[in-house]
Write a protein that holds these residues in place. Structure first.
Motif, PDB file in Angstrom:
ATOM      1  N   SER A   1       0.809  -1.224   0.000  1.00 39.99           N
ATOM      2  CA  SER A   1       0.000   0.000   0.000  1.00 39.99           C
ATOM      3  C   SER A   1       0.838   1.266   0.000  1.00 39.99           C
TER       4      SER A   1
ATOM      5  N   ALA B   1       1.813   2.599   2.694  1.00 39.05           N
ATOM      6  CA  ALA B   1       1.570   3.243   3.984  1.00 39.05           C
ATOM      7  C   ALA B   1       2.801   3.108   4.869  1.00 39.05           C
TER       8      ALA B   1
ATOM      9  N   LEU C   1      -0.072   5.788  12.037  1.00 40.81           N
ATOM     10  CA  LEU C   1      -0.179   5.335  10.649  1.00 40.81           C
ATOM     11  C   LEU C   1      -0.377   6.518   9.719  1.00 40.81           C
ATOM     12  N   SER C   2       0.391   6.536   8.623  1.00 42.53           N
ATOM     13  CA  SER C   2       0.206   7.516   7.554  1.00 42.53           C
ATOM     14  C   SER C   2      -0.071   6.768   6.265  1.00 42.53           C
ATOM     15  N   LYS C   3      -1.292   6.840   5.769  1.00 46.99           N
ATOM     16  CA  LYS C   3      -1.636   6.143   4.532  1.00 46.99           C
ATOM     17  C   LYS C   3      -1.021   6.805   3.311  1.00 46.99           C
ATOM     18  N   SER C   4      -0.596   8.067   3.447  1.00 45.88           N
ATOM     19  CA  SER C   4       0.063   8.751   2.337  1.00 45.88           C
ATOM     20  C   SER C   4       1.551   8.435   2.285  1.00 45.88           C
TER      21      SER C   4
ATOM     22  N   LEU D   1      -4.615  -1.633   8.193  1.00 45.16           N
ATOM     23  CA  LEU D   1      -4.658  -0.600   7.156  1.00 45.16           C
ATOM     24  C   LEU D   1      -6.079  -0.111   6.898  1.00 45.16           C
TER      25      LEU D   1
END
Length: 211
Positions: free
Chosen positions: A5, A7, A23-26, A89
Motif C-alpha cells: 500500500s 503506507a 499510521l500515515s496512509k500517504s 490498514l
C-alpha cells in the motif's frame, strides 16, 4: 513501510499507549498521521525505542518494546503485540486490534538490568512465520517464540550445543540466509547463532573482527 500500500507506520518512544503506533496512509507525504495502537497497553509504563517486525508474507505485523516508568527509571518492563496488516490498514472500519503475544515466562520483564537504554529486537523467521525471535536484556536475552501458541524458549545458554551466550545490551536482529543463521547486534558488536530454530543445537559466536 508497508510495501503493497505504501503506507508508513511509526512506533513512538516515551508516549502513552494510544499514541505509541501511528499510521500515515500517504506514506508520510501529507499530515495524515493517525493513532493505530488500539489494543496496546504498556502496563502503566512508556516504551523506549519500540521496534517492528513484519512476516515475510506481509500479513502479520509485530511491535515490541522494553518499557519504563518515567518516574522510576529502574522500573522497567516489556511487551510484544501482533496485528493483521490488512485489518490495520483498513482502520476502525475493520475493528482491528493489536493482541499481546502471551506466555512470556518473565511476566513482562525482559529488561532485566533495569536501565532504559537498550532496544528490543524482533525478527520473524523467513521460512517459518510461526516463529518470532525476541531479544530482551541481561539474563532474559534471546528467545524463540511460537507466538500464536504463547510458547517461549530461551535461545541461548543451555539451548546451544556449547552453552554459549551473546553479549547483552541488544539493538537489532538480522537473518543470514546462506547458513540460515540469526545475527544479533548489541553494544558488544555482532553475534551469530547457528541453527537458531533448533533446540540445544548450534552456538553463538562473535563476528567482531570478521571481514
Amino acid at each position: 513501510r508497508e510495501p503493497k500500500s505504501g503506507a508508513v507506520l511509526a512506533a513512538l518512544p516515551w508516549v502513552g499507549d494510544f499514541e505509541s503506533v501511528q499510521l500515515s496512509k500517504s506514506g508520510g507525504q501529507t499530515d495524515d498521521w493517525t493513532p493505530a495502537a488500539k489494543g496496546i497497553s504498556w502496563d502503566g509504563r512508556t516504551p523506549f525505542y519500540p521496534t517492528f517486525a513484519i512476516s515475510p508474507s506481509g500479513g502479520k505485523l509485530f511491535v515490541g518494546s522494553l518499557t519504563v516508568n518515567p518516574s522510576i527509571l529502574s522500573d522497567t518492563g516489556s511487551a510484544v503485540y501482533h496485528v493483521s496488516v490488512p485489518a490495520l490498514l483498513k482502520g476502525e472500519a475493520s475493528g482491528y486490534t493489536w493482541s499481546r503475544v502471551e506466555g512470556d515466562p518473565t511476566g513482562g520483564h525482559l529488561d532485566r538490568d533495569g536501565m532504559p537504554k537498550d532496544r528490543m529486537a524482533l525478527l520473524v523467521h523467513p521460512g517459518n512465520e510461526s516463529l518470532l525471535y525476541v531479544a530482551g536484556n541481561a539474563e532474559s536475552l534471546a528467545w524463540r517464540v511460537e507466538w500464536s501458541k504463547g510458547t517461549w524458549s530461551e535461545a541461548f545458554g543451555l539451548d546451544t550445543s556449547d552453552g554459549s551466550t551473546p553479549h547483552v545490551d541488544c539493538r537489532r536482529y538480522f537473518w543470514e540466509p546462506k547458513t540460515s543463521s540469526l545475527i544479533l547486534l548489541s553494544d558488544g558488536g555482532a553475534w551469530l547463532r547457528e541453527k537458531p530454530s533448533i533446540a540445544k543445537a548450534g552456538r553463538w559466536r562473535s563476528l567482531n573482527g570478521v571481514t
